[in-house]
Design a protein around this motif. Structure first.
Motif, PDB file in Angstrom:
ATOM      1  N   GLU A 165      17.824  17.009  41.765  1.00 13.88           N
ATOM      2  CA  GLU A 165      18.855  17.024  42.800  1.00 13.88           C
ATOM      3  C   GLU A 165      18.397  16.210  44.000  1.00 13.88           C
ATOM      4  OE1 GLU A 165      19.328  20.923  44.648  1.00 13.88           O
ATOM      5  OE2 GLU A 165      17.436  21.560  43.738  1.00 13.88           O
ATOM      6  N   ARG A 166      19.332  15.895  44.874  1.00 13.71           N
ATOM      7  CA  ARG A 166      19.027  15.165  46.098  1.00 13.71           C
ATOM      8  C   ARG A 166      19.451  16.010  47.293  1.00 13.71           C
ATOM      9  NH1 ARG A 166      17.331  10.243  47.233  1.00 13.71           N
ATOM     10  NH2 ARG A 166      17.395   9.654  45.029  1.00 13.71           N
ATOM     11  N   LYS A 167      18.525  16.250  48.215  1.00  8.75           N
ATOM     12  CA  LYS A 167      18.768  17.107  49.370  1.00  8.75           C
ATOM     13  C   LYS A 167      19.133  16.280  50.603  1.00  8.75           C
ATOM     14  CE  LYS A 167      17.170  21.064  47.485  1.00  8.75           C
ATOM     15  NZ  LYS A 167      17.888  22.343  47.430  1.00  8.75           N
ATOM     16  N   ASP A 168      19.877  16.919  51.520  1.00  5.56           N
ATOM     17  CA  ASP A 168      20.139  16.242  52.789  1.00  5.56           C
ATOM     18  C   ASP A 168      19.007  16.551  53.771  1.00  5.56           C
ATOM     19  OD1 ASP A 168      20.560  18.798  53.824  1.00  5.56           O
ATOM     20  OD2 ASP A 168      22.731  18.664  53.637  1.00  5.56           O
ATOM     21  N   TYR A 169      19.016  15.899  54.903  1.00  5.18           N
ATOM     22  CA  TYR A 169      17.915  15.994  55.865  1.00  5.18           C
ATOM     23  C   TYR A 169      17.659  17.429  56.323  1.00  5.18           C
ATOM     24  CZ  TYR A 169      15.417  15.718  60.285  1.00  5.18           C
ATOM     25  OH  TYR A 169      14.527  15.925  61.305  1.00  5.18           O
ATOM     26  N   GLU A 170      18.713  18.148  56.678  1.00  8.11           N
ATOM     27  CA  GLU A 170      18.546  19.494  57.210  1.00  8.11           C
ATOM     28  C   GLU A 170      17.872  20.421  56.204  1.00  8.11           C
ATOM     29  OE1 GLU A 170      18.918  20.761  60.166  1.00  8.11           O
ATOM     30  OE2 GLU A 170      19.561  18.843  60.996  1.00  8.11           O
ATOM     31  N   ALA A 171      18.153  20.197  54.927  1.00  7.78           N
ATOM     32  CA  ALA A 171      17.599  21.071  53.890  1.00  7.78           C
ATOM     33  C   ALA A 171      16.106  20.846  53.665  1.00  7.78           C
ATOM     34  CB  ALA A 171      18.355  20.883  52.580  1.00  7.78           C
ATOM     35  N   ILE A 172      15.628  19.641  53.986  1.00  9.45           N
ATOM     36  CA  ILE A 172      14.210  19.328  53.715  1.00  9.45           C
ATOM     37  C   ILE A 172      13.492  18.832  54.973  1.00  9.45           C
ATOM     38  CG2 ILE A 172      14.588  18.815  51.277  1.00  9.45           C
ATOM     39  CD1 ILE A 172      14.474  15.824  52.073  1.00  9.45           C
ATOM     40  N   LYS A 173      13.962  19.265  56.122  1.00 12.16           N
ATOM     41  CA  LYS A 173      13.353  18.824  57.379  1.00 12.16           C
ATOM     42  C   LYS A 173      11.854  19.117  57.406  1.00 12.16           C
ATOM     43  CE  LYS A 173      15.647  19.885  61.050  1.00 12.16           C
ATOM     44  NZ  LYS A 173      16.180  20.631  62.223  1.00 12.16           N
ATOM     45  N   ASP A 174      11.478  20.304  56.970  1.00 15.73           N
ATOM     46  CA  ASP A 174      10.060  20.669  56.958  1.00 15.73           C
ATOM     47  C   ASP A 174       9.266  19.776  56.010  1.00 15.73           C
ATOM     48  OD1 ASP A 174      10.518  22.646  58.787  1.00 15.73           O
ATOM     49  OD2 ASP A 174      10.588  24.273  57.314  1.00 15.73           O
ATOM     50  N   ARG A 175       9.875  19.441  54.886  1.00 17.53           N
ATOM     51  CA  ARG A 175       9.202  18.568  53.919  1.00 17.53           C
ATOM     52  C   ARG A 175       9.002  17.174  54.491  1.00 17.53           C
ATOM     53  NH1 ARG A 175      11.454  16.765  47.961  1.00 17.53           N
ATOM     54  NH2 ARG A 175       9.487  15.963  47.165  1.00 17.53           N
ATOM     55  N   VAL A 176       9.994  16.678  55.220  1.00 22.98           N
ATOM     56  CA  VAL A 176       9.885  15.368  55.857  1.00 22.98           C
ATOM     57  C   VAL A 176       8.733  15.387  56.855  1.00 22.98           C
ATOM     58  CG1 VAL A 176      11.044  13.682  57.344  1.00 22.98           C
ATOM     59  CG2 VAL A 176      12.339  14.875  55.562  1.00 22.98           C
ATOM     60  N   ARG A 177       8.671  16.462  57.624  1.00 18.88           N
ATOM     61  CA  ARG A 177       7.589  16.590  58.616  1.00 18.88           C
ATOM     62  C   ARG A 177       6.222  16.598  57.938  1.00 18.88           C
ATOM     63  NH1 ARG A 177       7.491  18.342  63.839  1.00 18.88           N
ATOM     64  NH2 ARG A 177       5.468  19.092  64.582  1.00 18.88           N
TER      65      ARG A 177
END
Length: 417
Positions: free
Chosen positions: A373-385
């Motif tokens: 699946e592909r997540k939007d920014y809000e769903a993976i904000k912690d992962r981006v950080r």
């Protein structure tokens, strides 16, 4: 030192008895990691319970990886010391808070040890449990827990009375300032600013503040009571100071790397693959030490026997045998290329053909799967950080390691180019 060199170096460590206080590596001019520290870290690691079931090669790899991580952590600590993080106001405050909490915990522990199950009650438990040792232990624990609450409350109330503690919670109704005193007593004063930062003032309700004041009164008084008994907490204080010094350095770096959320959004847009979550598969597996054995097992499974029951009896993979073939959830692309190729077109609950790897001869099945699946920014904000910090940290760590080079102190190892 090259990573593969470290691997064989740790094979030496695995097979040769080393004195517990032997220094394995020095870091810069004053840092070091000892055999004893390595053993303690291995025992506390998440994989500790699985470690004995692993083969020598995997054990050596994990020990080598742990030693390298500890050496890097020590280099970061040396850097933090050089930057004076252990001299900061924040450090002093955190250490004071930790000491208070540690002493308060020690007080409660000592208090609990005063409680004993009376002989008369003990006899009743023994008669009721009729030799069931587990039930007897549980009954004793329940008795102690029940009576401990009353003893704790009585003891703390006595300390509050002895310290002449007074609280002024009515002052919370008049928009208190940081200097507003909410509680005081002999050797005790708690101000509004001690509990609530300026940014928090509009979000914390009165009841929560009252709870924090009462909690801090208990912590402070119980800590003082234990401190008077001269409890030795130096080892715990030193360990926490070491950890805190490094954490303050890294917190400062994270703030420099990510001063605002726009940095994260920009990183997310430039790295769209972060949003992609690959397929996850729940894998069942049995590993045999010859193709002939694998053929026999495949025939037995095809005839109706359970792969999982057979894996629990015959798999040469110690971890898999311990778990009766249940290998848990694996992300697509995380297994060896041979296994990935076998899984590529395998349907759910279908048994694979025999797969050869350096571990042995495998039979595999997919029990369940979660689609990609592909997540939007809000769903993976912690992962981006986490991704951005990991990227920045790699570069920063290289700079730190250059300032605090490692000198390995192990007598002999095999050099592999």
């Amino acid at each position: 030192m090259k990573t593969n060199t470290l691997f064989f170096l740790l094979l030496y460590l695995f097979n040769v008895a080393v004195h517990a206080n032997k220094v394995l590596v020095t870091v810069g001019k004053s840092g070091q990691v000892t055999q004893q520290q390595l053993e303690s870290a291995m025992q506390a690691a998440p994989f500790a319970t699985q470690f004995p079931a692993m083969d020598e090669k995997d054990q050596a790899y994990l020990r080598g990886d742990m030693l390298l991580r500890m050496a890097r952590a020590e280099a970061l600590y040396q850097e933090a010391i050089a930057e004076g993080k252990n001299q900061s106001v924040t450090f002093q405050q955190e250490m004071g808070n930790f000491k208070t909490a540690l002493l308060a915990q020690r007080y409660l522990s000592n208090l609990r040890q005063q409680l004993k199950v009376p002989d008369e009650v003990e006899k009743q438990f023994e008669a009721k449990m009729q030799g069931n040792s587990d039930a007897l232990i549980a009954a004793r624990s329940a008795y102690i827990a029940k009576h401990f609450t009353a003893l704790k409350n009585e003891s703390i109330n006595k300390l509050i009375e002895q310290a002449n503690v007074k609280t002024y919670f009515d002052r919370l109704d008049d928009k208190p300032s940081a200097e507003t005193v909410l509680a005081e007593g002999d050797g005790l004063i708690i101000k509004y600013g001690d509990l609530i930062s300026q940014k928090q003032q509009e979000t914390v309700d009165k009841q929560r503040i009252i709870e924090k004041v009462n909690e801090w009164i208990q912590l402070t008084l119980t800590a003082k009571a234990v401190n008077a008994q001269q409890e030795n907490i130096n080892p715990q204080m030193q360990e926490y100071a070491h950890s805190l010094t490094t954490r303050l350095l890294l917190a400062e770096k994270e703030q420099q790397w990510i001063p605002n959320e726009n940095i994260l959004l920009d990183y997310f847009q430039k790295h769209p693959d972060i949003a992609y979550i690959p397929e996850r598969r729940q894998i069942g597996q049995i590993v045999l030490d010859s193709k002939k054995q694998a053929e026999v097992m495949r025939d037995r499974i095809a005839a109706g026997e359970s792969l999982f029951e057979l894996a629990g009896k015959y798999s040469i993979d110690a971890y898999g045998r311990q778990r009766s073939g249940d290998m848990g959830w694996l992300k697509q692309g995380s297994a060896s290329k041979e296994i990935e190729q076998a899984l590529k077109n395998l349907k759910d609950n279908e048994l694979s053909e025999i797969v050869k790897t350096d571990k042995g001869w495998h039979l595999i099945t997919i029990v369940n799967r979660k689609p990609s699946e592909r997540k939007d920014y809000e769903a993976i904000k912690d992962r981006v950080r986490q991704k951005l910090i990991a990227e920045k940290m790699t570069v920063y760590l290289q700079e730190v390691m250059a300032r605090y080079p490692l000198q390995w102190q192990i007598d002999e190892y095999i050099e592999i180019e």
